[in-house]
Write an enzyme that holds these catalytic residues in place. Sequence first.
Site, PDB file in Angstrom:
ATOM      1  N   ASP A  64     -30.832 -36.215   7.601  1.00  0.00           N
ATOM      2  CA  ASP A  64     -29.962 -36.989   6.600  1.00  0.00           C
ATOM      3  C   ASP A  64     -30.489 -36.963   5.054  1.00  0.00           C
ATOM      4  O   ASP A  64     -29.829 -38.568   4.127  1.00  0.00           O
ATOM      5  CB  ASP A  64     -29.302 -38.167   6.761  1.00  0.00           C
ATOM      6  CG  ASP A  64     -30.566 -38.010   8.076  1.00  0.00           C
ATOM      7  OD1 ASP A  64     -31.971 -37.824   7.970  1.00  0.00           O
ATOM      8  OD2 ASP A  64     -30.673 -39.353   8.996  1.00  0.00           O
TER       9      ASP A  64
ATOM     10  N   HIS B  38     -33.013 -43.296   8.284  1.00  0.00           N
ATOM     11  CA  HIS B  38     -33.204 -44.252   8.893  1.00  0.00           C
ATOM     12  C   HIS B  38     -34.234 -43.918   9.366  1.00  0.00           C
ATOM     13  O   HIS B  38     -35.049 -43.607  10.431  1.00  0.00           O
ATOM     14  CB  HIS B  38     -32.098 -44.062   9.803  1.00  0.00           C
ATOM     15  CG  HIS B  38     -30.914 -43.415   9.224  1.00  0.00           C
ATOM     16  ND1 HIS B  38     -30.274 -42.601   9.165  1.00  0.00           N
ATOM     17  CD2 HIS B  38     -29.561 -44.456   8.722  1.00  0.00           C
ATOM     18  CE1 HIS B  38     -28.481 -42.133   8.629  1.00  0.00           C
ATOM     19  NE2 HIS B  38     -28.406 -43.865   7.902  1.00  0.00           N
TER      20      HIS B  38
ATOM     21  N   HIS C 203     -33.274 -44.576  17.342  1.00  0.00           N
ATOM     22  CA  HIS C 203     -32.299 -45.607  17.296  1.00  0.00           C
ATOM     23  C   HIS C 203     -32.471 -46.344  18.491  1.00  0.00           C
ATOM     24  O   HIS C 203     -32.480 -48.107  18.807  1.00  0.00           O
ATOM     25  CB  HIS C 203     -31.571 -45.810  16.566  1.00  0.00           C
ATOM     26  CG  HIS C 203     -31.130 -45.709  15.123  1.00  0.00           C
ATOM     27  ND1 HIS C 203     -31.826 -46.191  14.504  1.00  0.00           N
ATOM     28  CD2 HIS C 203     -30.207 -44.957  14.417  1.00  0.00           C
ATOM     29  CE1 HIS C 203     -32.182 -45.670  13.458  1.00  0.00           C
ATOM     30  NE2 HIS C 203     -30.925 -44.099  13.244  1.00  0.00           N
TER      31      HIS C 203
ATOM     32  N   ASP D 285     -36.224 -39.279   9.533  1.00  0.00           N
ATOM     33  CA  ASP D 285     -35.297 -39.124   9.563  1.00  0.00           C
ATOM     34  C   ASP D 285     -34.531 -40.555   7.745  1.00  0.00           C
ATOM     35  O   ASP D 285     -36.077 -40.736   8.254  1.00  0.00           O
ATOM     36  CB  ASP D 285     -34.320 -39.086  10.884  1.00  0.00           C
ATOM     37  CG  ASP D 285     -32.794 -40.198  10.650  1.00  0.00           C
ATOM     38  OD1 ASP D 285     -32.397 -39.131  11.217  1.00  0.00           O
ATOM     39  OD2 ASP D 285     -32.218 -40.868   9.933  1.00  0.00           O
TER      40      ASP D 285
HETATM   41  C1  OKP Z   1     -29.134 -41.980  12.920  1.00  0.00           C
HETATM   42  B1  OKP Z   1     -29.465 -41.550  12.630  1.00  0.00           B
HETATM   43  C2  OKP Z   1     -21.528 -47.748  10.301  1.00  0.00           C
HETATM   44  C3  OKP Z   1     -22.602 -47.928   9.280  1.00  0.00           C
HETATM   45  C4  OKP Z   1     -23.368 -47.514  11.000  1.00  0.00           C
HETATM   46  C5  OKP Z   1     -25.131 -45.958  11.511  1.00  0.00           C
HETATM   47  C6  OKP Z   1     -26.501 -44.742  10.951  1.00  0.00           C
HETATM   48  C7  OKP Z   1     -27.052 -44.143  12.526  1.00  0.00           C
HETATM   49  C8  OKP Z   1     -27.770 -42.891  11.645  1.00  0.00           C
HETATM   50  N1  OKP Z   1     -20.442 -46.516  10.207  1.00  0.00           N
HETATM   51  N2  OKP Z   1     -24.417 -46.230  10.881  1.00  0.00           N
HETATM   52  O1  OKP Z   1     -30.899 -41.898  11.948  1.00  0.00           O
HETATM   53  O2  OKP Z   1     -29.379 -40.116  11.604  1.00  0.00           O
HETATM   54 ZN    ZN Z   2     -30.916 -40.704  10.373  1.00  0.00          ZN
END
Ligand code: OKP
Ligand code: ZN
Length: 334
Positions: free
Chosen positions: A279, A192, A154, A190
Amino acid sequence: MKLFFDPRELDHAPEQELHNGGFVPYAEHPGRARDMLDALGATEPPPDRGEAPILRVHDAAYIDFLKNAHARWTAAGRGGDAVGYTWPIARRRPLNLERIDAQLGLFSFDASTPITADTWDSVYWGAQAALAATHEVLDGASIAFALCRPPGHHAGADYLGGYCYINNVAVAAQAARDAGVEKVAILDIDYHHGNGTQDIFYDRDDILFVSIHADPVTDYPFYWGHADERGEGAGEGATLNLPLPRGTTLAEYEPALETAMEEIAAFGPDLLLVSFGADTFEEDPISQFKLKTEDYPALARRIAASGLPLVVVMEGGYATDALGRNVASFLSGF
Ligand code: OKP
Ligand code: ZN
């Protein structure tokens, strides 16, 4: 297969994160790395290749900020971890602002990625692990694994967010280019979307970015990862996003992976970097796909069928008790 990890990656331990309007314990905690270490066996520490490879993908002003932010936070009289609370929407214009709060807004895109006194050390050594795995493969190994923690995909050239500070896979890809590898592909699996990786290489035709992830219409990071984002300028066509709905199982995931691997083959890379997040697991506490532990080897086998040299870089995965098992399951498929 060699696994690279530096114990300093365990030091970064934010206390809490803003989640749905309240504070909750930080999901991306050091126990994730410990769980992977327990399941994966012996790792080796990376050599120190310095800051130069990091500065090939991150702006110097951002790296300077990252190194000093927590000290400046403390100097401002604050306790705990440094987090922003105001953001310059659409980067209004360059300004010389002094307050740490202004800097936090300038160099981040969310409020759930705190900076601690140990953050720089952890992310620096995580990036060194990614570089070590990359050089292992450049030196002739068919595959290597970088146990990076915190994750990186990210983080953009000048911003942190999504538990990420340094974009490990981007540092690795650029290092491979600098070592003479002509075309590099990055496959991000991933849960996300890897917005930082996409942004860093968006206008380049030498690094292909292909991502399978939860549809950003429903899932973080919302503002990137839509199917119509295909790159720009020279990079037009060198970005491919394959968003999938919540509830996706292996049966729906595999056709997307097939499409991804065909796109990668058509690009004709000399090296494939995999941003791997566990994840996508059915019991992940912050994600909504339905992959099972025993599904991961099939993904690895399809990736290995490319015949390309592979560097696997760790990203997310928050079902801590199953994380090591899931990563071991994935790696067993190679
Ligand atoms: C990181 B990776 C509020 C929502 C924020 C962030 C997710 C980051 C994921 N808690 N969430 O891509 O695994
Ligand atoms: Zn993720």
